[in-house]
Design a protein around this motif. Structure first.
Motif, short mmCIF file in Angstrom:
data_model
loop_
_atom_site.label_atom_id
_atom_site.label_comp_id
_atom_site.label_asym_id
_atom_site.label_seq_id
_atom_site.Cartn_x
_atom_site.Cartn_y
_atom_site.Cartn_z
N VAL B 4 59.20 56.86 31.79
CA VAL B 4 57.75 56.92 32.00
C VAL B 4 57.16 57.94 31.05
CG1 VAL B 4 55.91 57.33 33.66
CG2 VAL B 4 58.10 56.39 34.43
N LEU B 5 56.19 57.50 30.25
CA LEU B 5 55.45 58.42 29.40
C LEU B 5 54.08 58.61 30.05
CD1 LEU B 5 56.27 57.01 25.86
CD2 LEU B 5 57.60 58.57 27.27
N ASN B 6 53.79 59.84 30.41
CA ASN B 6 52.59 60.11 31.16
C ASN B 6 51.64 60.98 30.33
OD1 ASN B 6 50.71 60.60 33.06
ND2 ASN B 6 52.10 61.48 34.58
N ARG B 7 50.55 60.41 29.89
CA ARG B 7 49.51 61.09 29.11
C ARG B 7 50.12 61.92 27.97
NH1 ARG B 7 45.82 63.97 33.37
NH2 ARG B 7 44.54 64.30 31.55
N LEU B 8 51.08 61.31 27.28
CA LEU B 8 51.81 62.00 26.22
C LEU B 8 50.91 62.16 24.98
CD1 LEU B 8 54.72 63.03 25.97
CD2 LEU B 8 55.25 60.95 24.74
N THR B 9 50.83 63.39 24.49
CA THR B 9 49.98 63.67 23.33
C THR B 9 50.72 64.56 22.35
OG1 THR B 9 48.03 63.56 24.73
CG2 THR B 9 47.77 64.65 22.59
N LYS B 10 50.59 64.26 21.07
CA LYS B 10 51.17 65.14 20.06
C LYS B 10 50.12 65.40 18.99
CE LYS B 10 54.27 67.36 17.71
NZ LYS B 10 54.95 68.55 18.19
N ASN B 16 46.36 74.12 6.66
CA ASN B 16 44.93 74.45 6.55
C ASN B 16 44.21 74.25 7.88
OD1 ASN B 16 45.00 71.72 6.71
ND2 ASN B 16 44.15 71.32 4.69
N LYS B 17 44.98 74.32 8.97
CA LYS B 17 44.44 74.26 10.34
C LYS B 17 43.85 72.89 10.69
CE LYS B 17 44.91 78.78 11.18
NZ LYS B 17 46.15 79.18 11.73
N GLN B 18 44.13 71.90 9.86
CA GLN B 18 43.59 70.58 10.15
C GLN B 18 44.47 69.90 11.19
OE1 GLN B 18 43.10 68.08 6.74
NE2 GLN B 18 41.16 67.31 7.53
N GLU B 19 43.85 69.35 12.21
CA GLU B 19 44.62 68.75 13.29
C GLU B 19 44.74 67.25 13.12
OE1 GLU B 19 43.13 69.78 17.10
OE2 GLU B 19 43.85 71.85 16.97
N THR B 20 45.94 66.74 13.37
CA THR B 20 46.14 65.30 13.35
C THR B 20 46.66 64.89 14.72
OG1 THR B 20 46.91 65.68 11.12
CG2 THR B 20 47.13 63.45 11.98
N ARG B 21 45.95 63.98 15.37
CA ARG B 21 46.44 63.49 16.66
C ARG B 21 47.35 62.31 16.38
NH1 ARG B 21 43.45 66.13 20.46
NH2 ARG B 21 44.20 65.09 22.32
N ALA B 22 48.66 62.59 16.29
CA ALA B 22 49.60 61.52 15.95
C ALA B 22 49.78 60.59 17.14
CB ALA B 22 50.94 62.13 15.55
N VAL B 23 49.84 61.16 18.33
CA VAL B 23 49.97 60.35 19.54
C VAL B 23 48.91 60.84 20.51
CG1 VAL B 23 51.45 59.74 21.47
CG2 VAL B 23 52.43 60.00 19.21
N ASP B 24 48.14 59.90 21.06
CA ASP B 24 46.98 60.32 21.84
C ASP B 24 47.02 59.71 23.24
OD1 ASP B 24 44.66 61.46 22.51
OD2 ASP B 24 43.39 60.38 21.08
N ASN B 25 47.31 60.56 24.23
CA ASN B 25 47.20 60.15 25.63
C ASN B 25 47.94 58.85 25.94
OD1 ASN B 25 46.33 60.93 28.04
ND2 ASN B 25 44.14 60.77 27.59
#
Lengths: 442, 355
Positions: B4-10, B16-25
């Motif tokens: 079970v993957l539950n609201r998994l986020t990476k 340079n502090k730039q955020e990348t949402r590779a896996v979202d919820n």
């Protein structure tokens, strides 16, 4: 314009002198011009030919809608080789097809034969004479590229080697007038080997130049390799301040050997040196490292510590870059299999960088067998400790002494002892190569 | 064992502090003993998801459950997973036998038992005669099998495969595909694999999870995903040749393209993005005459290119049904026409099929 003016002037000058001189001029000019034109055309035409073929090949691949994946084509190969590969592949495919009549095999077979059909011309279309011409051209081209290195090697390596061999057979050679007293085959070797202090120990001690050098080499090199490996592995695993620590560990490499040795001399001073002070803190009496009547092993200890420290920087750098080149997935795979850190180091890191370790081991042993400057700075030019019966001489120091005392025949002895040193280095290198066959994984 | 993957986020943070949402919820349940494919274009977060399940990446938020056990905080070695890397990561200096035995050494398995298990695994994947070779002496397909054997030998609870077929050539790919399916059936192990190749995912998985930009688009059985895509992205991503998407209008249950009537379709009036798979077109007397631009006859199949509105679309029909190239009349069944909302790209279901 300028150039043309000069040539015109030269021409007019030669037209005034007699015909035979003029003919010589023309012949020379034609020869030089011809050679230059020849070289130039070889260089440009060969490259143009390759470029042309590559463009054709690219076109073919695009035309067939292949991205090089469906059939194995390597673009940097010679076209003749590609053709050979493809023909082989076609043969293999047709054999498989005959066996099991698979539709996908047939499709691939058709693709391959189509590619073969559309491949651009290769060397095959040039006749045999042309082939040989290309070969010679390639050789000339290679020679042009290699010539700077070859000339330097000839002057500074090959000629001295020939001279060394020449000196070996002279008896009583005097450098100033070049006179000799006779010839010998093994005389110089026998003299060098039987002399006390080189291979045989000097009177009243067990040390000789050979024993000193071997001890230094075979104690310091393994220690420094192990220490460098551990430090490199450590440096690779820390995250912050990585650059800072790398700089610190690399500093010795860019610092002068003599300066470092002088610092070591002060550190190992009996009365006010840092080492003895620190030993005093943990309750160990002062050690006489390098002063009058110092023990042989104390002196040797200093030499070993110095060699290890001095050679560490380069080794760490090489090992670190080798470790960084290892694919991260090996570590991830080991991580998933719950491999302990020490086992990862022994079973994955070390084997995967074993070619580098081997390279460093061979070159360090060679370097250590030629040790010279550190002994001179830490002790003195003769390698003598006041009041001691032994001398801390190394083989190279011994050779240097022969070269420096200008008695007749000494140059031949220096040549003989350097050949002996060469033999020793060769022997140990061969032994290492033999021993490493099973342990180095390329 | 169910995963079970539950609201998994990476979230990856660059220098340079730039955020990348590779896996979202991410919320998915992977059923026990099934072979599930994570499918998506490169950069959609599928490998990141796999590595989070493996424990190589730490999730930014969310939970991972193996059965009822929460493994989110556990390190990779404690999760009991077997992972096959994209380039296999076989230790090049060890023989095949040593490679397969390596995980067992760490588990302190008795030597005799370890040898027996290695032989058993080698037989399962069919490399028992290659055990004393080095990985470099093996072909790509054999290396792949060694990697699977190494992952399975410690009897993991979950088998994870990262792009298992991408390094193999076309012929070997087909063969290895079958092989993976067989091994999974024989061992009954819950298996997750990552791929960007829709055909591969469709052919071997029990279930497909289609991902895009770190978000799950659809999770269902392969045929369901193919026939009933939830949105335009899924429809376009699956199927070869790709689905035709054209802007069309529905008026009084009739479908018009560029003002011209094409077929009947029961739906609310309005503008839609209309998706029609090339193979669903049929040549029929009752169909509409189409503005053909090109016809390719390739053995059994014929590809007809024609204009619908201002767009060119393709139809893949049986060659035998095409009699006169100049006069082609095409039709498509009502239920095979997919309508997508112009703005959201979500599929618009007619009232009967509404779930």
């Amino acid at each position: 314009m300028m150039f043309k003016k000069i040539t015109r002037n030269i021409k007019s000058f030669f037209s005034k002198v007699n015909w035979s001189t003029r003919n010589v001029y023309l012949t020379v000019k034609r020869a030089i011009g011809g050679v230059f034109r020849k070289f130039w055309s070889i260089v440009t035409q060969e490259e143009k030919r390759i470029e042309r073929n590559r463009m054709k090949l690219d076109f073919v691949l695009k035309y067939l809608n292949l991205d090089g994946k469906d059939i194995d084509i390597q673009l940097d190969l010679d076209i003749a080789e590609i053709r050979k590969d493809l023909v082989e592949k076609k043969k293999a495919l047709s054999v498989t097809y005959k066996k099991d009549k698979n539709q996908s095999v047939l499709n691939e077979l058709n693709t391959v034969s189509r590619v073969i059909k559309y491949l651009p011309d290769d060397n095959r279309t040039i006749n045999r004479k042309g082939d040989r011409k290309v070969e010679t051209n390639k050789f000339i081209k290679a020679m042009i590229y290699l010539s700077p290195a070859l000339i330097l090697l000839a002057v500074f390596t090959f000629w001295p080697i020939i001279n060394t061999l020449r000196l070996l057979i002279y008896v009583g050679y005097t450098e100033s007038d070049g006179s000799i007293q006779g010839y010998t085959i093994f005389g110089n070797f026998i003299k060098v080997i039987s002399q006390r202090g080189f291979i045989r120990p000097s009177a009243g001690t067990f040390s000789s130049a050979l024993i000193n050098t071997l001890l230094m080499a075979f104690i310091s090199v393994p220690i420094s390799i192990v220490v460098a490996l551990l430090i490199a592995a450590g440096l690779n695993s820390i995250k912050g301040l990585k650059g800072f620590f790398q700089t610190i560990f690399f500093l010795p490499y860019v610092t002068n050997t003599i300066a470092i040795a002088l610092v070591f001399k002060f550190m190992f001073n009996e009365n006010f040196g840092l080492i003895n002070t620190m030993l005093g803190w943990i309750g160990i009496d002062k050690v006489n490292w390098l002063s009058t009547n110092a023990n042989y092993w104390a002196v040797m200890g200093v030499m070993v510590i110095y060699s290890v420290w001095d050679s560490l920087a380069f080794k760490i750098m090489v090992f670190l870059s080798a470790i960084q080149g290892i694919d991260k997935q090996y570590y991830q795979a080991a991580d998933i299999d719950a491999t302990p850190k020490s086992k990862v180091f022994r079973k994955i890191t070390v084997p995967l960088i074993s070619p580098m370790i081997f390279y460093i081991m061979v070159t360090s042993i060679i370097g250590a067998l030629k040790v010279y400057s550190s002994v001179i700075t830490l002790i003195n030019e003769a390698g003598e400790i006041r009041g001691a019966t032994y001398k801390m001489k190394t083989i190279v120091m011994y050779i240097y002494e022969y070269l420096n005392t200008r008695a007749p025949g000494n140059l031949s002895l220096a040549a003989a002892s350097s050949v002996v040193l060469f033999g020793i280095i060769l022997l140990f290198t061969l032994v290492q190569m033999q021993a490493s066959k099973k342990r180095v994984h390329y | 064992m169910e995963i079970v993957l539950n609201r998994l986020t990476k979230v990856f943070v660059a220098k340079n502090k730039q955020e990348t949402r590779a896996v979202d919820n991410l919320n998915i349940v992977i059923p026990s003993g099934k072979l599930v494919g994570l499918l998506g274009p490169s950069g959609c977060g599928k490998t990141t998801t796999l590595f989070m399940i493996a424990g190589l990446h730490k999730p930014t938020a969310g939970r991972i459950l193996f059965g009822t056990e929460d493994v989110t905080k556990l390190t990779a070695d404690k999760r009991g997973i077997g992972l096959v890397f994209q380039n296999y990561a076989l230790y090049p200096h060890m023989t095949v036998r040593q490679n397969i035995m390596f995980p067992l050494e760490n588990l302190k398995v008795e030597y005799e038992e370890a040898v027996a298990r290695v032989t058993e695994m080698a037989k399962l994947v069919g490399i028992e005669d290659q055990l004393d070779k080095k990985p470099s002496e093996l072909s790509g397909g054999q290396q792949q099998r060694v990697a699977i054997a190494r992952a399975l030998v410690k009897k993991p609870r979950v088998l994870l495969l990262d792009e298992p077929l991408s390094n193999l050539d076309a012929r070997l790919r087909l063969q290895t595909r079958e092989e993976i399916k067989r091994i999974q059936r024989e061992t009954g192990i819950t298996t997750i694999f990552v791929t960007h190749d829709q055909e591969e995912a469709m052919s071997i998985s029990d279930e497909i999870v289609v991902m895009e930009k770190g978000v799950v688009q659809q999770k269902d059985e392969p045929q369901q995903v193919y026939y009933n895509p939830t949105n335009l992205f899924v429809a376009k991503f699956l199927g070869s040749p790709a689905i035709n998407v054209t802007r069309g209008e529905i008026k009084d249950n009739k479908l018009y393209f560029g003002g011209k009537f094409f077929v009947n379709k029961k739906a609310k009036d309005g503008l839609y993005d209309v998706g029609m798979r090339p193979e669903n077109f049929k040549v029929a007397e009752t169909g509409s005459k189409v503005d053909v631009t090109d016809v390719d006859i390739i053995g059994r199949d014929t590809i007809i290119r024609f204009n619908l509105g201002d767009q060119q679309v393709r139809a893949l029909v049986d060659s035998e049904t095409v009699e006169d190239i100049k006069e082609i009349k095409l039709t498509i069944k009502d239920e095979k026409i997919l309508l997508f909302d112009i703005e959201t790209g979500k599929v618009v279901l007619d009232s009967k099929k509404e779930r």
